[in-house]
Design a protein around this motif. Structure first.
Motif, PDB file in Angstrom:
ATOM      1  N   SER A 120      -9.880 -26.201 -19.682  1.00  0.00           N
ATOM      2  CA  SER A 120      -9.444 -26.870 -20.899  1.00  0.00           C
ATOM      3  C   SER A 120      -9.803 -26.059 -22.142  1.00  0.00           C
ATOM      4  O   SER A 120     -10.812 -25.359 -22.193  1.00  0.00           O
ATOM      5  CB  SER A 120     -10.095 -28.254 -20.990  1.00  0.00           C
ATOM      6  OG  SER A 120      -9.745 -28.887 -22.194  1.00  0.00           O
ATOM      7  N   SER A 121      -8.963 -26.187 -23.163  1.00  0.00           N
ATOM      8  CA  SER A 121      -9.238 -25.552 -24.446  1.00  0.00           C
ATOM      9  C   SER A 121     -10.145 -26.429 -25.305  1.00  0.00           C
ATOM     10  O   SER A 121     -10.628 -25.999 -26.358  1.00  0.00           O
ATOM     11  CB  SER A 121      -7.926 -25.291 -25.190  1.00  0.00           C
ATOM     12  OG  SER A 121      -7.233 -26.508 -25.423  1.00  0.00           O
ATOM     13  N   ILE A 122     -10.381 -27.658 -24.855  1.00  0.00           N
ATOM     14  CA  ILE A 122     -11.269 -28.583 -25.562  1.00  0.00           C
ATOM     15  C   ILE A 122     -12.680 -28.393 -25.033  1.00  0.00           C
ATOM     16  O   ILE A 122     -12.922 -28.492 -23.824  1.00  0.00           O
ATOM     17  CB  ILE A 122     -10.812 -30.038 -25.350  1.00  0.00           C
ATOM     18  CG1 ILE A 122      -9.388 -30.222 -25.898  1.00  0.00           C
ATOM     19  CG2 ILE A 122     -11.770 -31.013 -26.023  1.00  0.00           C
ATOM     20  CD1 ILE A 122      -8.774 -31.564 -25.573  1.00  0.00           C
ATOM     21  N   PHE A 123     -13.615 -28.112 -25.901  1.00  0.00           N
ATOM     22  CA  PHE A 123     -14.974 -27.765 -25.486  1.00  0.00           C
ATOM     23  C   PHE A 123     -15.598 -28.812 -24.569  1.00  0.00           C
ATOM     24  O   PHE A 123     -16.143 -28.468 -23.518  1.00  0.00           O
ATOM     25  CB  PHE A 123     -15.873 -27.557 -26.713  1.00  0.00           C
ATOM     26  CG  PHE A 123     -17.316 -27.319 -26.346  1.00  0.00           C
ATOM     27  CD1 PHE A 123     -17.719 -26.099 -25.816  1.00  0.00           C
ATOM     28  CD2 PHE A 123     -18.261 -28.322 -26.506  1.00  0.00           C
ATOM     29  CE1 PHE A 123     -19.046 -25.883 -25.464  1.00  0.00           C
ATOM     30  CE2 PHE A 123     -19.581 -28.120 -26.148  1.00  0.00           C
ATOM     31  CZ  PHE A 123     -19.975 -26.896 -25.627  1.00  0.00           C
ATOM     32  N   SER A 125     -14.287 -31.189 -22.646  1.00  0.00           N
ATOM     33  CA  SER A 125     -13.631 -31.266 -21.335  1.00  0.00           C
ATOM     34  C   SER A 125     -13.943 -30.031 -20.495  1.00  0.00           C
ATOM     35  O   SER A 125     -14.168 -30.123 -19.283  1.00  0.00           O
ATOM     36  CB  SER A 125     -12.113 -31.410 -21.519  1.00  0.00           C
ATOM     37  OG  SER A 125     -11.795 -32.602 -22.200  1.00  0.00           O
ATOM     38  N   LYS A 126     -13.953 -28.871 -21.130  1.00  0.00           N
ATOM     39  CA  LYS A 126     -14.280 -27.634 -20.417  1.00  0.00           C
ATOM     40  C   LYS A 126     -15.719 -27.666 -19.921  1.00  0.00           C
ATOM     41  O   LYS A 126     -16.012 -27.254 -18.788  1.00  0.00           O
ATOM     42  CB  LYS A 126     -14.078 -26.431 -21.336  1.00  0.00           C
ATOM     43  CG  LYS A 126     -14.393 -25.100 -20.676  1.00  0.00           C
ATOM     44  CD  LYS A 126     -14.077 -23.948 -21.611  1.00  0.00           C
ATOM     45  CE  LYS A 126     -14.345 -22.607 -20.916  1.00  0.00           C
ATOM     46  NZ  LYS A 126     -13.988 -21.454 -21.786  1.00  0.00           N
ATOM     47  N   MET A 127     -16.619 -28.144 -20.753  1.00  0.00           N
ATOM     48  CA  MET A 127     -18.034 -28.236 -20.394  1.00  0.00           C
ATOM     49  C   MET A 127     -18.237 -29.136 -19.179  1.00  0.00           C
ATOM     50  O   MET A 127     -18.922 -28.768 -18.217  1.00  0.00           O
ATOM     51  CB  MET A 127     -18.821 -28.784 -21.593  1.00  0.00           C
ATOM     52  CG  MET A 127     -20.303 -28.939 -21.354  1.00  0.00           C
ATOM     53  SD  MET A 127     -21.138 -29.567 -22.838  1.00  0.00           S
ATOM     54  CE  MET A 127     -20.429 -31.232 -22.942  1.00  0.00           C
ATOM     55  N   LYS A 128     -17.635 -30.305 -19.205  1.00  0.00           N
ATOM     56  CA  LYS A 128     -17.777 -31.231 -18.077  1.00  0.00           C
ATOM     57  C   LYS A 128     -17.083 -30.678 -16.826  1.00  0.00           C
ATOM     58  O   LYS A 128     -17.551 -30.889 -15.701  1.00  0.00           O
ATOM     59  CB  LYS A 128     -17.187 -32.592 -18.452  1.00  0.00           C
ATOM     60  CG  LYS A 128     -18.000 -33.346 -19.487  1.00  0.00           C
ATOM     61  CD  LYS A 128     -19.405 -33.652 -19.000  1.00  0.00           C
ATOM     62  CE  LYS A 128     -20.170 -34.536 -19.981  1.00  0.00           C
ATOM     63  NZ  LYS A 128     -21.549 -34.815 -19.532  1.00  0.00           N
ATOM     64  N   GLY A 129     -15.977 -29.985 -17.019  1.00  0.00           N
ATOM     65  CA  GLY A 129     -15.298 -29.378 -15.881  1.00  0.00           C
ATOM     66  C   GLY A 129     -16.154 -28.313 -15.228  1.00  0.00           C
ATOM     67  O   GLY A 129     -16.225 -28.222 -13.994  1.00  0.00           O
ATOM     68  N   GLN A 130     -16.811 -27.495 -16.032  1.00  0.00           N
ATOM     69  CA  GLN A 130     -17.682 -26.459 -15.480  1.00  0.00           C
ATOM     70  C   GLN A 130     -18.887 -27.072 -14.795  1.00  0.00           C
ATOM     71  O   GLN A 130     -19.363 -26.555 -13.777  1.00  0.00           O
ATOM     72  CB  GLN A 130     -18.135 -25.509 -16.584  1.00  0.00           C
ATOM     73  CG  GLN A 130     -18.828 -24.255 -16.065  1.00  0.00           C
ATOM     74  CD  GLN A 130     -17.937 -23.436 -15.146  1.00  0.00           C
ATOM     75  OE1 GLN A 130     -16.753 -23.264 -15.426  1.00  0.00           O
ATOM     76  NE2 GLN A 130     -18.493 -22.953 -14.039  1.00  0.00           N
ATOM     77  N   LEU A 131     -19.380 -28.174 -15.337  1.00  0.00           N
ATOM     78  CA  LEU A 131     -20.471 -28.902 -14.686  1.00  0.00           C
ATOM     79  C   LEU A 131     -20.063 -29.307 -13.276  1.00  0.00           C
ATOM     80  O   LEU A 131     -20.818 -29.102 -12.314  1.00  0.00           O
ATOM     81  CB  LEU A 131     -20.825 -30.143 -15.505  1.00  0.00           C
ATOM     82  CG  LEU A 131     -21.746 -31.173 -14.836  1.00  0.00           C
ATOM     83  CD1 LEU A 131     -23.091 -30.554 -14.482  1.00  0.00           C
ATOM     84  CD2 LEU A 131     -21.930 -32.394 -15.735  1.00  0.00           C
TER      85      LEU A 131
END
Length: 219
Positions: A120-123, A125-131
């Motif tokens: 995601s380009s949204i910080f 959402s990207k953070m939770k996705g990487q988690l």
């Protein structure tokens, strides 16, 4: 001997409700709460551990439990920087999972986000996705990831978006019917209830629970 649980994030919206369920339910004989500051909670089952989250490996013995519930999370307003927020939302949960797995924990239950996506380009959402990506690499008999929509409940801080969502879902609930039901705001206690119930099941492997399913489980 009964089961032992560990909870991280017990002062948050979901974690606070979940701690009550863990302590008052009959499925666990001991509940370890890792915190940065002492809780104002007294219970015969509760083992409170004030830890330095940057040095969790020094407290390795407390991670010898059966089930781990991770409800850690913050906001950019509290964390001040994206780097600090990433540490709390990603680095700490991953380290908890790593330590728990190495000490034989069977289940890891994690609060993520509805739009979690490492691309995601949204910080946020990207953070939770990487988690989620990192947690999935760590071996547990059961890994349960919960993706609630916008959370509702009593918080210490004011959040305009949540207040607005609560008002809309109360006054015009039909807006969240049908295909839009997945966007319906959800109470923190509802997520906590679903996490507790899932932990008592014998399901193995990885399961991701979207907000609609979280709501259905809690009912």
């Amino acid at each position: 001997m009964g089961k032992k649980a560990l909870i991280a994030g017990s002062t948050g919206l979901i974690g606070n409700e979940l701690l009550k369920l863990l302590l008052n339910g009959e499925d666990y004989e001991q509940v370890v709460a890792i915190v940065r500051r002492p809780l104002e909670v007294k219970h015969s089952k509760l083992v409170e551990k004030v830890v330095d989250f940057d040095r969790m490996d020094e407290y390795h013995e407390i991670f010898a439990v059966d089930d781990v519930f991770c409800c850690l999370g913050t906001t950019i307003k509290k964390a001040k920087t994206k780097e600090a927020m990433w540490k709390i939302d990603v680095d700490y949960p991953v380290e908890i999972a790593r330590l728990a797995s190495s000490h034989g924990a069977h289940k890891f239950l994690l609060v993520s986000s509805m739009n979690a996506n490492p691309e995601s380009s949204i910080f946020y959402s990207k953070m939770k996705g990487q988690l989620e990506v990192e947690i999935k690499k760590i071996p547990f008999d059961t890994t349960a990831i919960f993706r609630p929509s916008l959370l509702l409940g009593d918080r210490d801080e004011f959040r305009m978006g949540e207040r607005a969502a609560a008002a809309i879902s109360t006054k015009v609930p039909f807006l969240f019917a049908g295909p839009l039901r997945k966007y319906k705001p959800i109470e923190g206690r509802t997520v906590a209830s679903a996490m507790y119930q899932v932990a008592q099941k014998d399901a193995k492997g990885l399961t991701v629970y979207p907000s609609v399913e979280i709501h259905d489980i809690s009912q």
